[in-house]
Scaffold this active site. Structure first.
Site, PDB file in Angstrom:
ATOM      1  N   CYS A   2      13.703 -23.921 -15.583  1.00 20.94           N
ATOM      2  CA  CYS A   2      14.945 -24.683 -15.703  1.00 20.94           C
ATOM      3  C   CYS A   2      15.642 -24.694 -14.344  1.00 20.94           C
ATOM      4  CB  CYS A   2      15.859 -24.053 -16.751  1.00 20.94           C
ATOM      5  SG  CYS A   2      15.166 -23.988 -18.423  1.00 20.94           S
ATOM      6  N   LEU A  50      14.376 -26.898 -19.669  1.00 25.63           N
ATOM      7  CA  LEU A  50      13.042 -27.015 -20.227  1.00 25.63           C
ATOM      8  C   LEU A  50      13.060 -26.212 -21.520  1.00 25.63           C
ATOM      9  CD1 LEU A  50      10.043 -27.832 -20.032  1.00 25.63           C
ATOM     10  CD2 LEU A  50       9.655 -25.694 -18.780  1.00 25.63           C
TER      11      LEU A  50
END
Length: 223
Positions: A2, A50
């Site tokens: 992320c 994510l």
């Protein structure tokens, strides 16, 4: 993988959201599933996500149950189910099943001492809207990156250096000493980076940033 970014400015309270959106766009590939921003008077923090844990409910930024602490988080907390169960016993109420919410609730209860309880790889930022201060931390061996800079009184952080350069006033300039370290050790010795005035939070460290300035401390190191 992320991506997290943020800008803290105690002087200029103009709209920071468009800049943070540009910073997130620069690393959109780190989190293709979702994107979110928390905005307050002095702080704007954002995340590209994510989705791994709690795919439906784990959107960021997310707060603790009181709404005082807001977190953006890159990483994974492996022991979050055990931590979540312990927090529920202590009266915490959860609205998701994500490790991100466990982390912010853990910080709300234990402060910096929560770092000693974590088994995982992480870089995260928590904004305390009551005390108007930022807390950032990185995992013990630095698996997840976190960079920061201060320019004209504005503090910025990001998962990648490229995000910081989305601010027009921050100009890339190589640091010759750091380049020498790269050619010698294949890496730069933290907190320095290849660029002047761009720094990396060292592995096993946390930082508190408020109107009094920066305080960085080591919470873990090899014996």
């Amino acid at each position: 993988m992320c991506g997290i970014v943020g800008i803290i400015d105690y002087v200029n309270t103009s709209d920071r959201k468009p800049i943070v959106e540009k910073m997130l766009s620069a690393i959109s590939y780190r989190g293709p599933d979702d994107s979110g921003i928390y905005n307050s008077k002095f702080s704007t923090i954002g995340n590209n996500r994510l989705s791994i844990v709690d795919i439906e409910g784990g959107r960021q930024p997310i707060s603790d149950q009181t709404g005082r602490y807001w977190i953006v988080f890159n990483g994974e907390i492996f022991n979050y189910p055990e931590l979540r169960s312990a927090l529920i016993v202590k009266g915490c109420i959860f609205k998701t099943h994500s490790d991100t919410e466990v982390l912010v609730q853990l910080f709300a209860m234990y402060g910096k001492n929560c770092l000693q309880m974590l088994n995982g790889q992480f870089a995260f930022a928590i904004w305390d809207k009551l005390n108007e201060e930022l807390f950032i931390a990185r995992d013990r061996v630095g698996i997840r990156p976190l960079f920061y800079t201060i320019h004209n009184g504005t503090f910025s952080f990001a998962s990648e250096i490229i995000c910081l350069f989305e601010q027009e006033e921050i100009i890339p300039e190589f640091n010759p000493e750091s380049l020498m370290q790269i050619f010698t050790f294949w890496t730069v010795i933290t907190p320095n980076t290849a660029f002047k005035n761009i720094f990396e939070l060292s592995p096993g460290e946390y930082m508190v940033y408020n109107q009094d300035g920066i305080k960085t401390e080591k919470y873990w190191e090899l014996n």
